[in-house]
Design a protein around this motif. Structure first.
Motif, PDB file in Angstrom:
ATOM      1  N   LEU A   1       0.844  -1.188   0.000  1.00 36.06           N
ATOM      2  CA  LEU A   1       0.000   0.000   0.000  1.00 36.06           C
ATOM      3  C   LEU A   1       0.882   1.242   0.000  1.00 36.06           C
ATOM      4  N   PRO A   2       0.380   2.354  -0.535  1.00 36.26           N
ATOM      5  CA  PRO A   2       1.150   3.595  -0.468  1.00 36.26           C
ATOM      6  C   PRO A   2       1.192   4.142   0.962  1.00 36.26           C
ATOM      7  N   TYR A   3       2.217   4.898   1.276  1.00 35.65           N
ATOM      8  CA  TYR A   3       2.417   5.596   2.560  1.00 35.65           C
ATOM      9  C   TYR A   3       2.760   4.644   3.700  1.00 35.65           C
ATOM     10  N   GLU A   4       1.860   3.742   4.062  1.00 32.61           N
ATOM     11  CA  GLU A   4       2.126   2.727   5.086  1.00 32.61           C
ATOM     12  C   GLU A   4       1.646   1.396   4.548  1.00 32.61           C
ATOM     13  N   ASP A   5       2.492   0.388   4.618  1.00 34.27           N
ATOM     14  CA  ASP A   5       2.081  -0.911   4.090  1.00 34.27           C
ATOM     15  C   ASP A   5       1.175  -1.637   5.080  1.00 34.27           C
ATOM     16  N   GLY A   6       0.699  -2.810   4.680  1.00 32.72           N
ATOM     17  CA  GLY A   6      -0.220  -3.574   5.502  1.00 32.72           C
ATOM     18  C   GLY A   6       0.360  -3.983   6.847  1.00 32.72           C
ATOM     19  N   TYR A   7       1.671  -4.230   6.878  1.00 36.66           N
ATOM     20  CA  TYR A   7       2.315  -4.622   8.145  1.00 36.66           C
ATOM     21  C   TYR A   7       2.322  -3.457   9.129  1.00 36.66           C
ATOM     22  N   GLN A   8       2.641  -2.258   8.634  1.00 41.51           N
ATOM     23  CA  GLN A   8       2.645  -1.081   9.513  1.00 41.51           C
ATOM     24  C   GLN A   8       1.232  -0.788  10.020  1.00 41.51           C
ATOM     25  N   ALA A   9       0.255  -0.893   9.118  1.00 38.03           N
ATOM     26  CA  ALA A   9      -1.138  -0.640   9.522  1.00 38.03           C
ATOM     27  C   ALA A   9      -1.595  -1.680  10.548  1.00 38.03           C
ATOM     28  N   LEU A  10      -1.208  -2.942  10.353  1.00 34.75           N
ATOM     29  CA  LEU A  10      -1.585  -3.991  11.305  1.00 34.75           C
ATOM     30  C   LEU A  10      -1.023  -3.702  12.694  1.00 34.75           C
ATOM     31  N   GLN A  11       0.249  -3.273  12.769  1.00 35.47           N
ATOM     32  CA  GLN A  11       0.854  -2.946  14.069  1.00 35.47           C
ATOM     33  C   GLN A  11       0.022  -1.898  14.793  1.00 35.47           C
ATOM     34  N   LYS A  12      -0.410  -0.890  14.072  1.00 39.87           N
ATOM     35  CA  LYS A  12      -1.202   0.181  14.684  1.00 39.87           C
ATOM     36  C   LYS A  12      -2.587  -0.315  15.100  1.00 39.87           C
ATOM     37  N   LEU A  13      -3.193  -1.177  14.284  1.00 42.38           N
ATOM     38  CA  LEU A  13      -4.491  -1.747  14.655  1.00 42.38           C
ATOM     39  C   LEU A  13      -4.364  -2.561  15.935  1.00 42.38           C
ATOM     40  N   ARG A  14      -3.317  -3.376  16.028  1.00 43.19           N
ATOM     41  CA  ARG A  14      -3.127  -4.234  17.207  1.00 43.19           C
ATOM     42  C   ARG A  14      -2.817  -3.407  18.458  1.00 43.19           C
ATOM     43  N   ALA A  15      -2.308  -2.193  18.278  1.00 42.06           N
ATOM     44  CA  ALA A  15      -1.991  -1.327  19.415  1.00 42.06           C
ATOM     45  C   ALA A  15      -3.217  -0.536  19.889  1.00 42.06           C
ATOM     46  N   ASN A  16      -4.299  -0.552  19.115  1.00 40.21           N
ATOM     47  CA  ASN A  16      -5.501   0.196  19.462  1.00 40.21           C
ATOM     48  C   ASN A  16      -6.422  -0.692  20.301  1.00 40.21           C
ATOM     49  N   PRO A  17      -6.762  -0.273  21.532  1.00 39.22           N
ATOM     50  CA  PRO A  17      -7.571  -1.122  22.420  1.00 39.22           C
ATOM     51  C   PRO A  17      -8.897  -1.575  21.801  1.00 39.22           C
ATOM     52  N   ARG A  18      -9.542  -0.715  21.037  1.00 40.02           N
ATOM     53  CA  ARG A  18     -10.847  -1.067  20.463  1.00 40.02           C
ATOM     54  C   ARG A  18     -10.710  -2.019  19.274  1.00 40.02           C
ATOM     55  N   LEU A  19      -9.593  -1.956  18.552  1.00 44.71           N
ATOM     56  CA  LEU A  19      -9.453  -2.718  17.302  1.00 44.71           C
ATOM     57  C   LEU A  19      -8.478  -3.882  17.401  1.00 44.71           C
ATOM     58  N   LYS A  20      -7.831  -4.037  18.557  1.00 41.76           N
ATOM     59  CA  LYS A  20      -6.730  -5.008  18.670  1.00 41.76           C
ATOM     60  C   LYS A  20      -7.132  -6.451  18.380  1.00 41.76           C
ATOM     61  N   ASP A  21      -8.392  -6.808  18.626  1.00 37.53           N
ATOM     62  CA  ASP A  21      -8.837  -8.183  18.399  1.00 37.53           C
ATOM     63  C   ASP A  21      -9.599  -8.356  17.089  1.00 37.53           C
ATOM     64  N   THR A  22      -9.650  -7.304  16.270  1.00 41.26           N
ATOM     65  CA  THR A  22     -10.353  -7.381  14.990  1.00 41.26           C
ATOM     66  C   THR A  22      -9.652  -8.386  14.075  1.00 41.26           C
ATOM     67  N   CYS A  23     -10.448  -9.168  13.374  1.00 41.07           N
ATOM     68  CA  CYS A  23      -9.904 -10.141  12.414  1.00 41.07           C
ATOM     69  C   CYS A  23      -9.340  -9.371  11.215  1.00 41.07           C
ATOM     70  N   VAL A  24      -8.037  -9.540  10.965  1.00 38.02           N
ATOM     71  CA  VAL A  24      -7.378  -8.859   9.844  1.00 38.02           C
ATOM     72  C   VAL A  24      -6.734  -9.921   8.960  1.00 38.02           C
ATOM     73  N   CYS A  25      -7.151  -9.937   7.700  1.00 41.60           N
ATOM     74  CA  CYS A  25      -6.637 -10.911   6.744  1.00 41.60           C
ATOM     75  C   CYS A  25      -5.798 -10.190   5.698  1.00 41.60           C
ATOM     76  N   ALA A  26      -4.562 -10.633   5.508  1.00 45.01           N
ATOM     77  CA  ALA A  26      -3.694 -10.076   4.471  1.00 45.01           C
ATOM     78  C   ALA A  26      -4.187 -10.557   3.107  1.00 45.01           C
ATOM     79  N   VAL A  27      -4.170  -9.641   2.140  1.00 40.16           N
ATOM     80  CA  VAL A  27      -4.541  -9.972   0.770  1.00 40.16           C
ATOM     81  C   VAL A  27      -3.440  -9.396  -0.110  1.00 40.16           C
ATOM     82  N   THR A  28      -2.761 -10.252  -0.880  1.00 39.41           N
ATOM     83  CA  THR A  28      -1.622  -9.734  -1.627  1.00 39.41           C
ATOM     84  C   THR A  28      -1.367 -10.475  -2.930  1.00 39.41           C
TER      85      THR A  28
END
Length: 145
Positions: free
Chosen positions: A72-99
């Motif tokens: 992805l531009p600007y921040e890739d999926g790995y960087q975005a995932l790290q931030k999602l996992r650090a967010n208390p509300r979103l940390k347990d959200t199911c995230v599937c990589a598509v590539t």
């Protein structure tokens, strides 16, 4: 302090699911959105980059599944995932990589990074509905070819 055992979420019907697709390629997003709609998913949001995906997801009433492109531009999926996992509300959200860079090595890297699944492009329209239903049931899906 120990982490509480992870509780498997109750299954979510596609018609009730809130899905966020993070994809910078418009035709790919349209294909995913159409396949989701065909399954009965009525709530599909779209973000074109990993940048600010957490802030965007946090504005949604709920997010049951995030389909995250890796490149992805600007921040890739790995960087975005790290931030999602650090967010208390979103940390347990199911995230599937598509590539499109689907390989066993990439799949291992995604698993190690903390994704809940991995789907290689091109997505298979015959297998896609079952893959999404499994993710919505709280199962992991690791399929790269």
């Amino acid at each position: 302090m120990t982490d509480a055992p992870s509780i498997k979420p109750s299954p979510i019907e596609p018609s009730e699911a809130h899905v966020l697709v993070v994809e910078d390629n418009v035709p790919n997003f349209v294909l995913i959105a159409r396949m989701l709609a065909f399954m009965g998913v009525q709530r599909c949001e779209w973000k074109t980059s990993g940048w600010q995906v957490v802030q965007f997801a946090d504005t949604l009433p709920r997010v049951d599944l995030i389909l995250m492109d890796i490149r992805l531009p600007y921040e890739d999926g790995y960087q975005a995932l790290q931030k999602l996992r650090a967010n208390p509300r979103l940390k347990d959200t199911c995230v599937c990589a598509v590539t499109a860079e689907a390989s066993e090595d990439q799949m291992r890297r995604a698993k190690k990074a903390g994704f809940n699944g991995f789907l290689g492009k091109p997505l298979d329209p015959d297998r896609f509905p079952a893959q999404i239903r499994r993710l919505l049931r709280g199962e992991e899906v690791w399929e790269w070819k």
